[in-house]
Design a protein around this motif. Sequence first.
Motif, PDB file in Angstrom:
ATOM      1  N   HIS A  18       1.072  -1.121  -0.094  1.00 51.71           N
ATOM      2  CA  HIS A  18      -0.071  -0.089   0.037  1.00 51.71           C
ATOM      3  C   HIS A  18       0.827   1.171  -0.131  1.00 51.71           C
ATOM      4  N   HIS A  23      -6.606  11.143  -2.338  1.00 53.54           N
ATOM      5  CA  HIS A  23      -7.338  11.393  -3.321  1.00 53.54           C
ATOM      6  C   HIS A  23      -7.982  12.414  -3.799  1.00 53.54           C
ATOM      7  N   TYR A  28      -5.386   9.418  -7.844  1.00 51.72           N
ATOM      8  CA  TYR A  28      -4.487   9.572  -6.528  1.00 51.72           C
ATOM      9  C   TYR A  28      -3.396  10.504  -6.833  1.00 51.72           C
ATOM     10  N   VAL A 101      -3.255   3.073  -0.081  1.00 54.48           N
ATOM     11  CA  VAL A 101      -4.165   2.313  -1.115  1.00 54.48           C
ATOM     12  C   VAL A 101      -3.210   1.550  -1.667  1.00 54.48           C
ATOM     13  N   SER A 104      -1.947  -1.973  -6.706  1.00 56.27           N
ATOM     14  CA  SER A 104      -2.691  -2.366  -7.783  1.00 56.27           C
ATOM     15  C   SER A 104      -3.693  -1.472  -8.305  1.00 56.27           C
ATOM     16  N   GLU A 105      -4.081  -0.674  -7.366  1.00 56.70           N
ATOM     17  CA  GLU A 105      -5.183   0.519  -7.570  1.00 56.70           C
ATOM     18  C   GLU A 105      -4.470   1.916  -7.986  1.00 56.70           C
ATOM     19  N   ASN A 141      -0.546  -5.260 -15.223  1.00 52.56           N
ATOM     20  CA  ASN A 141      -1.183  -4.929 -13.709  1.00 52.56           C
ATOM     21  C   ASN A 141      -0.763  -5.529 -12.488  1.00 52.56           C
TER      22      ASN A 141
END
Length: 169
Positions: A18, A23, A28, A101, A104-105, A141
């Motif tokens: 993370h 945000h 982000y 976060v 992967s996001e 990804n």
Amino acid sequence: MQKKVAGTIIYNDQQGSHFLVKHSTNGYNFYQLPVRAGHSPLASVLWDLRYTIGIDVDQLRLYDSIMAELDDEKVAVFVFDHLAVDGQVRAKFDRQGLEFVLASELHELFTSVRVSETMPFTNLSKLNSNKGLTCILILDNIYLVAASTAVKQLAASTYIVSFQIVVSE
């Protein structure tokens, strides 16, 4: 225009890696703040983490630092790790609009950060004699964050590197 600095903290758990980010309506972003008068960019980030957010910066270890182009401005970006993250720490970050976060996001963030005129953050690799090699790769990804555990120089441009790799899908 006042010079800016950015910072993030890497936090690993069973879900993966993370990153501490903010945000916004555009997605982000790394935590950005102005460089304090009379302080270096690194000291400015640490001061803000300690006195504005209220975390114990003595836990943090500087994992990496880069010069990057964020919003068309060259900014020092400091990456820390080793923070013990619990509900209380998360609440302190949340009060400042910050959250951890999963990597992967954050594909859009990682690909938008430029560390030179031609090299995006996704291809970043740095080598120095104190920290060794660090690299963040994005492949289909899957995010690979690798940090060398040992670097041995054999010749002027030949190195043996041992890695610790963290994979986050």
